[in-house]
Motif scaffolding. Structure first.
Motif, PDB file in Angstrom:
ATOM      1  N   ILE A 199       0.853  -1.175   0.000  1.00 12.19           N
ATOM      2  CA  ILE A 199       0.000   0.000   0.000  1.00 12.19           C
ATOM      3  C   ILE A 199       0.892   1.229   0.000  1.00 12.19           C
ATOM      4  O   ILE A 199       1.942   1.243   0.654  1.00 12.19           O
ATOM      5  N   GLU A 200       0.538   2.226  -0.764  1.00 10.30           N
ATOM      6  CA  GLU A 200       1.354   3.429  -0.850  1.00 10.30           C
ATOM      7  C   GLU A 200       1.068   4.338   0.335  1.00 10.30           C
ATOM      8  O   GLU A 200      -0.043   4.860   0.478  1.00 10.30           O
ATOM      9  N   ARG A 201       2.057   4.489   1.176  1.00  7.08           N
ATOM     10  CA  ARG A 201       1.948   5.374   2.330  1.00  7.08           C
ATOM     11  C   ARG A 201       3.293   6.058   2.542  1.00  7.08           C
ATOM     12  O   ARG A 201       4.366   5.451   2.339  1.00  7.08           O
ATOM     13  N   ALA A 202       3.240   7.326   2.926  1.00  9.20           N
ATOM     14  CA  ALA A 202       4.466   8.074   3.181  1.00  9.20           C
ATOM     15  C   ALA A 202       5.159   7.524   4.414  1.00  9.20           C
ATOM     16  O   ALA A 202       4.510   7.038   5.344  1.00  9.20           O
ATOM     17  N   GLY A 203       6.479   7.617   4.412  1.00  3.52           N
ATOM     18  CA  GLY A 203       7.216   7.167   5.585  1.00  3.52           C
ATOM     19  C   GLY A 203       8.695   7.021   5.310  1.00  3.52           C
ATOM     20  O   GLY A 203       9.119   6.910   4.157  1.00  3.52           O
ATOM     21  N   PHE A 204       9.466   7.064   6.372  1.00  4.15           N
ATOM     22  CA  PHE A 204      10.906   6.873   6.286  1.00  4.15           C
ATOM     23  C   PHE A 204      11.405   6.539   7.680  1.00  4.15           C
ATOM     24  O   PHE A 204      10.676   6.659   8.678  1.00  4.15           O
ATOM     25  N   THR A 205      12.650   6.100   7.749  1.00  5.54           N
ATOM     26  CA  THR A 205      13.219   5.761   9.043  1.00  5.54           C
ATOM     27  C   THR A 205      14.725   5.925   8.990  1.00  5.54           C
ATOM     28  O   THR A 205      15.311   6.031   7.917  1.00  5.54           O
ATOM     29  N   THR A 206      15.327   5.990  10.165  1.00  4.83           N
ATOM     30  CA  THR A 206      16.778   5.999  10.276  1.00  4.83           C
ATOM     31  C   THR A 206      17.255   4.554  10.228  1.00  4.83           C
ATOM     32  O   THR A 206      16.899   3.761  11.097  1.00  4.83           O
ATOM     33  N   PRO A 207      18.063   4.168   9.214  1.00  9.73           N
ATOM     34  CA  PRO A 207      18.374   2.738   9.046  1.00  9.73           C
ATOM     35  C   PRO A 207      19.306   2.164  10.104  1.00  9.73           C
ATOM     36  O   PRO A 207      19.333   0.957  10.289  1.00  9.73           O
ATOM     37  N   HIS A 208      20.084   3.004  10.797  1.00  6.98           N
ATOM     38  CA  HIS A 208      21.037   2.473  11.761  1.00  6.98           C
ATOM     39  C   HIS A 208      20.306   1.923  12.983  1.00  6.98           C
ATOM     40  O   HIS A 208      19.418   2.574  13.541  1.00  6.98           O
ATOM     41  N   GLN A 209      20.668   0.709  13.404  1.00  4.77           N
ATOM     42  CA  GLN A 209      19.957   0.050  14.493  1.00  4.77           C
ATOM     43  C   GLN A 209      20.005   0.856  15.788  1.00  4.77           C
ATOM     44  O   GLN A 209      19.015   0.947  16.514  1.00  4.77           O
ATOM     45  N   VAL A 210      21.148   1.463  16.090  1.00  2.00           N
ATOM     46  CA  VAL A 210      21.277   2.192  17.353  1.00  2.00           C
ATOM     47  C   VAL A 210      20.351   3.401  17.380  1.00  2.00           C
ATOM     48  O   VAL A 210      19.711   3.686  18.393  1.00  2.00           O
ATOM     49  N   LEU A 211      20.250   4.118  16.267  1.00  2.00           N
ATOM     50  CA  LEU A 211      19.415   5.318  16.210  1.00  2.00           C
ATOM     51  C   LEU A 211      18.014   5.024  15.691  1.00  2.00           C
ATOM     52  O   LEU A 211      17.187   5.935  15.591  1.00  2.00           O
ATOM     53  N   GLY A 212      17.740   3.775  15.364  1.00  2.00           N
ATOM     54  CA  GLY A 212      16.458   3.417  14.774  1.00  2.00           C
ATOM     55  C   GLY A 212      15.445   2.959  15.795  1.00  2.00           C
ATOM     56  O   GLY A 212      15.645   3.019  17.006  1.00  2.00           O
ATOM     57  N   VAL A 213      14.307   2.500  15.285  1.00  2.00           N
ATOM     58  CA  VAL A 213      13.222   2.023  16.127  1.00  2.00           C
ATOM     59  C   VAL A 213      12.928   0.566  15.786  1.00  2.00           C
ATOM     60  O   VAL A 213      13.261   0.075  14.707  1.00  2.00           O
ATOM     61  N   THR A 214      12.300  -0.100  16.730  1.00  2.00           N
ATOM     62  CA  THR A 214      11.804  -1.456  16.504  1.00  2.00           C
ATOM     63  C   THR A 214      10.286  -1.396  16.532  1.00  2.00           C
ATOM     64  O   THR A 214       9.694  -0.869  17.487  1.00  2.00           O
ATOM     65  N   SER A 215       9.656  -1.877  15.487  1.00  2.00           N
ATOM     66  CA  SER A 215       8.193  -1.863  15.424  1.00  2.00           C
ATOM     67  C   SER A 215       7.677  -3.280  15.187  1.00  2.00           C
ATOM     68  O   SER A 215       8.353  -4.111  14.583  1.00  2.00           O
ATOM     69  N   LYS A 216       6.481  -3.509  15.669  1.00  2.00           N
ATOM     70  CA  LYS A 216       5.864  -4.827  15.524  1.00  2.00           C
ATOM     71  C   LYS A 216       4.379  -4.631  15.269  1.00  2.00           C
ATOM     72  O   LYS A 216       3.741  -3.792  15.907  1.00  2.00           O
ATOM     73  N   THR A 660      25.580  -4.210  17.985  1.00  2.00           N
ATOM     74  CA  THR A 660      25.704  -3.211  16.922  1.00  2.00           C
ATOM     75  C   THR A 660      26.270  -1.915  17.490  1.00  2.00           C
ATOM     76  O   THR A 660      25.682  -1.334  18.402  1.00  2.00           O
ATOM     77  N   PRO A 661      27.402  -1.434  16.969  1.00  2.00           N
ATOM     78  CA  PRO A 661      28.005  -0.220  17.508  1.00  2.00           C
ATOM     79  C   PRO A 661      27.644   1.025  16.710  1.00  2.00           C
ATOM     80  O   PRO A 661      27.360   0.959  15.513  1.00  2.00           O
ATOM     81  N   LEU A 662      27.662   2.142  17.378  1.00  2.80           N
ATOM     82  CA  LEU A 662      27.602   3.449  16.733  1.00  2.80           C
ATOM     83  C   LEU A 662      28.761   4.268  17.285  1.00  2.80           C
ATOM     84  O   LEU A 662      28.865   4.467  18.496  1.00  2.80           O
ATOM     85  N   HIS A 663      29.648   4.698  16.396  1.00  5.62           N
ATOM     86  CA  HIS A 663      30.784   5.506  16.805  1.00  5.62           C
ATOM     87  C   HIS A 663      30.278   6.926  17.039  1.00  5.62           C
ATOM     88  O   HIS A 663      30.177   7.724  16.116  1.00  5.62           O
ATOM     89  N   GLY A 664      29.945   7.225  18.285  1.00 12.48           N
ATOM     90  CA  GLY A 664      29.321   8.503  18.590  1.00 12.48           C
ATOM     91  C   GLY A 664      30.261   9.672  18.413  1.00 12.48           C
ATOM     92  O   GLY A 664      29.936  10.641  17.723  1.00 12.48           O
ATOM     93  N   ILE A 665      31.429   9.595  19.039  1.00 14.24           N
ATOM     94  CA  ILE A 665      32.377  10.707  18.996  1.00 14.24           C
ATOM     95  C   ILE A 665      33.797  10.160  18.943  1.00 14.24           C
ATOM     96  O   ILE A 665      34.128   9.197  19.632  1.00 14.24           O
ATOM     97  N   GLN A 666      34.609  10.788  18.142  1.00 13.59           N
ATOM     98  CA  GLN A 666      36.053  10.577  18.192  1.00 13.59           C
ATOM     99  C   GLN A 666      36.712  11.951  18.035  1.00 13.59           C
ATOM    100  O   GLN A 666      36.393  12.692  17.105  1.00 13.59           O
ATOM    101  N   VAL A 667      37.570  12.275  18.958  1.00 13.60           N
ATOM    102  CA  VAL A 667      38.338  13.521  18.874  1.00 13.60           C
ATOM    103  C   VAL A 667      39.812  13.162  18.977  1.00 13.60           C
ATOM    104  O   VAL A 667      40.251  12.612  19.990  1.00 13.60           O
ATOM    105  N   VAL A 668      40.551  13.433  17.917  1.00 16.56           N
ATOM    106  CA  VAL A 668      41.978  13.117  17.857  1.00 16.56           C
ATOM    107  C   VAL A 668      42.764  14.416  17.770  1.00 16.56           C
ATOM    108  O   VAL A 668      42.519  15.233  16.868  1.00 16.56           O
TER     109      VAL A 668
END
Length: 897
Positions: A199-216, A660-668
């Motif tokens: 069905i055509e419905r608008a929508g999008f998501t953040t694909p990264h698991q850490v910043l994403g959502v889980t829906s059921k 699943t990791p997300l590299h939040g910050i690196q300061v060198v």
């Protein structure tokens, strides 16, 4: 009785005088020829945070009487039927009966709630043409309100079923869906796989698991059978959602339908004829076939401000002095929602009228909206040929880099800009670096074969292969570091092993970002040659990075043994650094720890001489926070030169959801070629390095353009004589990190939306001070953020709307300071990493609102203070930072609006 395709609900029909199920002449529900069926129907919806407590939910119930009659049955077969369905006596009420006097429906007639024209449309009958229990066509009147037609589609969809077990595809209001029937003696159960519905419905998501959502989502419909008759149908559809790394951001929609038979009467009988089209025309020539699949509608917003009015109401919160407050992020996220409905001309008008103080924040918001109109507006507004608007260009590029769901058009726009001319070479470099980040995101979202992505890949790889200037090589290496293209690994190996100075080190750090499957034996052979200097002398920074790549990617027994045996043969500070790396692997139980322990059983590798090396270099990894499903870690490794001057400090923060990791910050922070200032001897391989100090930052998996403190001896002396220790901005702005939007067509006909947004205002600065008089150097990295995450769940019928808003916000600061006194050896080192007190606020708003404006709202708010602390940075002081929560009393309110 008639049969209709069903998508996502459990429905029970309670009807007497229905054709016996056991007879073989029907495959679906079948009605008697001469009976008018009187039924009651209700659909209700609940919204809550998934706790299942009715008292805490909001929602509403729509109920009616329903007349169903068989108009025609094909003389060629009982399974070809035309049925008329009519809703009568429609009523709307609360599902939460405890609302009492606060009910928004109290004292209101249905015609006042639904509105007269909508009520008339709802009570106009519809026709269903069923063949073998499946919907062939759905007939209604043209130009009826889409929201009202959807409610009638939801009722009609309950009539689609089959009497035998099996899996098939059915089209109903939810779309074309895969359904499974389970037939038993006393019931038939239909389970709809909602994730299969087309069905055509608008929508999008953040694909990264850490910043994403889980829906059921689940849907079950049960047809209850007694004495060979269908006597009840119940349907239940559930949609649940939660944010992965902050599970308090969660919500659930429960939608139910119920249809029951009350009585039957004699009908006028069947209409004669062989063709269904003639029958429909005879009933009413105004009937027309329309899709059974639910149609999109938008409720009109009365009294909503224009884009310009909204901007004027929030711009004060986006003044530079207010960006450290969560209210700034709240205004930023709210304005993005408004921008997504705006036209290019409206956006351009605001951009052109704003002053220079607030304009950078406006650019952040317009770019983060990620619509074709907002992209066209910002590209028309910015002039990349001008050196006067560098800050705005940089903010635009950073917002592109952190785009939650970038598309090919954005990538193509940046490619086009890169091929043009620039007023600032820094911006040109940033464009290429961000192109690499967009390639990575699009490839992660199965877009690697898009023409724009293919063109960008060629641009990066060909550019790196042909680059002659040092600046261009560095630029393409940074782009490849973001893109992480497997086909770029041979080029990275070449520059790592044969490049000089910063180029070699940058290529090595780019390789360090690749996942384990890409670090093949050939890659590790090259890293071993570099670390052990089999072919040429390399700088310490390159050698230690090569060792880190080996140890991170399934090292073999001999690789680990050779690294351990090298300790004691290295330059003094590098000995201590590598020893600290090995000890940190063991202490933190990193993947390589098992192999390291095996090697350490050999006395030649594990002895006092090797493990007693002195020095000030160090490496340490610890936890910021740890729960059963997530963890946040920090690490700091510092490498000094033999003369006590900082060579490299590397601060990292990771967020994990399960594995699943997300590299939040690196300061060198890197420095080189400073030994001449204190008449010290450079380490091996570093005798001819130019004086340099700079800072490189990686934020949420995106490498940013490095900044330079000084470059060359004359620049160094100039800055030392100016005695300025002002911090240099690494990244500053408003970022949209979490962006999930989902529009749902409920089987009942109601429209639901589930949205989650997360944004932050961030300001990372870095400074390096160097004093010959006090023989002291100091580096300082400061990170300030304001974070807001909101979840918004609504169910809309066009005349009544229920909603649940949940959120959390905080303001936090983290500062790292490294001070070295090199007047004597061993030199004195002081390392500090401090977290300030952190206020943490949670809020919840529930509401029910009529289209006329009358509404009910309930608000709750809870605050707590997370105590600040100092994180351990040495293995000798490894007590975990103690975090103290100081909860505040919860506040709540409810009432009319």
């Amino acid at each position: 009785m008639l049969d209709h395709r069903l998508q996502t609900y459990n429905v029970y029909y309670d009807w007497k005088d229905v054709s016996p199920i056991g007879r073989g002449h029907t495959t679906g529900l079948s009605l008697n020829n001469d009976r008018l069926y009187k039924l009651t129907y209700s659909t209700e919806v609940f919204l809550d945070r998934g706790k299942g407590n009715l008292q805490d939910s909001v929602g509403y119930r729509i109920s009616s009487n329903v007349d169903v009659v068989l108009l025609w049955r094909s003389p060629d077969g009982d399974d070809n039927q035309l049925i008329q369905i009519t809703m009568k006596d429609v009523n709307v009420e609360n599902v939460n009966q405890q609302r009492g006097e606060k009910s928004i429906f109290k004292g209101k007639k249905s015609s006042q709630i639904i509105r007269k024209e909508n009520l008339e449309a709802m009570q106009r009958p519809v026709l269903l043409h069923l063949i073998h229990g499946k919907i062939k066509e759905f007939y209604s009147y043209q130009n009826e309100p889409a929201a009202i037609e959807n409610l009638k589609r939801g009722l009609a969809s309950l009539f689609q079923m089959q009497l035998s077990s099996g899996t098939t595809n059915e089209a109903d209001i939810s779309g074309d869906c895969k359904v499974t029937y389970q037939a038993h003696q006393d019931k038939v159960t239909k389970i709809k796989a909602l994730d299969s519905c087309k069905i055509e419905r608008a929508g999008f998501t953040t694909p990264h698991q850490v910043l994403g959502v889980t829906s059921k989502a689940t849907s079950v419909t049960t047809y209850k059978i007694e004495d060979s008759f269908v006597v009840a149908v119940l349907s239940e559809e559930i949609h649940a959602l939660r944010l992965n790394f902050l599970q308090s951001i969660a919500g659930k929609i429960v939608s139910r339908q119920k249809l029951e038979l009350k009585t039957t009467e004699a009908s006028l009988g069947l209409k004669p004829g062989k063709q269904v089209a003639a029958i429909i025309k005879a009933v009413d020539s105004k009937y027309t076939a329309i899709p059974i699949v639910g149609q999109v509608f938008q409720s009109k917003c009365k009294g909503c401000p224009s884009l310009s009015e909204h901007w004027q109401s929030i711009r004060k919160h986006l003044q530079p002095d207010n960006l450290s407050k969560a209210e700034a992020v709240r205004s930023f996220l709210a304005f993005i929602k408004h921008l997504r409905m705006a036209k290019k001309e409206e956006i351009l008008q605001i951009l052109k009228a704003e002053n220079k103080e607030v304009l950078p924040q406006l650019v952040d918001a317009v770019t983060s909206a990620q619509t074709p109109d907002s992209l066209d507006a910002i590209l028309d507004f910015l002039d990349f040929k001008s050196a006067e608007s560098v800050i705005l260009q940089e903010r635009f590029l950073y917002a592109c880099a952190f785009a939650s769901h970038p598309d090919e058009e954005l990538l193509r726009a940046l490619i086009s800009k890169f091929k043009g001319s620039f007023g600032s070479n820094d911006i040109r470099e940033s464009v290429m670096i961000i192109i690499g980040a967009l390639v990575r995101k699009l490839c992660q979202n199965e877009g690697c074969k898009l023409k724009g992505v293919v063109e960008a890949k060629k641009l990066i790889l060909a550019g790196l292969e042909k680059a002659g200037k040092k600046e261009d090589i560095m630029m393409y290496l940074l782009a490849l570091k973001n893109a992480r293209l497997p086909e770029g690994i041979p080029l990275l190996l070449k520059y790592t092993e044969t490049g000089e100075g910063p180029i070699s080190h940058l290529a090595a750090t780019a390789l360090q970002r690749y996942d384990v499957p890409f670090i093949t034996d050939d890659v590790k052979k090259t890293m071993n040659r570099i670390y052990h200097q089999n072919r040429k002398i390399h700088e310490k920074t390159v050698r230690t990075t090569a060792a880190a790549i080996i140890l991170k990617n399934n090292p073999s027994y001999m690789e680990v043994k050779n690294i351990l045996l090298s300790i004691g043969e290295l330059p003094k500070e590098m000995n201590k650094y590598m020893l600290s790396i090995v000890q940190d692997i063991l202490r933190f139980e990193m993947p390589a720890s098992k192999m390291v322990r095996q090697v350490l059983k050999e006395m030649v590798a594990h002895n006092y001489d090797r493990f007693s090396k002195s020095g000030s270099s160090s490496a340490y990894t610890g936890y910021v926070e740890r729960t059963s499903h997530s963890a946040s870690t920090y690490s700091l490794d510092i490498l000094y030169s033999g003369s006590g001057i900082l060579r490299r400090s590397n601060l990292n923060i990771f967020q994990y959801i399960e594995k699943t990791p997300l590299h939040g910050i690196q300061v060198v922070i890197e420095a080189q070629g400073l030994e001449a200032l204190i008449a010290a001897t450079p380490d091996e391989g570093e005798e001819n390095l130019d004086s340099y100090a700079g800072l490189s930052a990686l934020l949420f998996d995106v490498q940013l353009r490095p900044v330079t403190f000084f470059n060359g001896y004359s620049d160094l002396m100039s800055k030392m004589l100016s005695a300025s220790s002002d911090p240099m901005s690494v990244v500053k702005g408003l970022l949209l990190l979490i962006d999930h939007s989902q529009e749902l067509q409920l089987q009942s006909g109601l429209k639901a939306n589930m949205d989650v947004q997360g944004g932050l205002a961030i300001d990372i600065t870095g400074a390096m001070e160097f004093s010959l008089w006090y023989r002291e150097s100091k580096t300082r990295v400061k990170n300030r953020v304001s974070v807001l995450i909101t979840g918004d769940i609504t169910v809309d019928s066009s005349f009544v709307k229920a909603g649940l808003e949940i959120g959390a916000e905080t303001e936090a600061g983290l500062e790292f300071i490294s001070t070295v006194q090199f007047s004597q050896y061993p030199f004195l080192v002081c390392l500090q990493m401090d977290k300030e007190d952190v206020p943490y606020r949670q809020f919840e708003t529930k509401y029910e609102r009529l289209s006329t404006g009358r509404g009910y709202v309930s608000r709750k708010r809870k605050e707590s203070l997370i105590g600040g602390c100092e994180f351990p940075l040495h293995q000798e002081n490894s007590d975990m930072c103690k975090v103290v929560f100081a909860p505040q009393p919860e506040s709540s309110s409810s009432g009319w609006f």
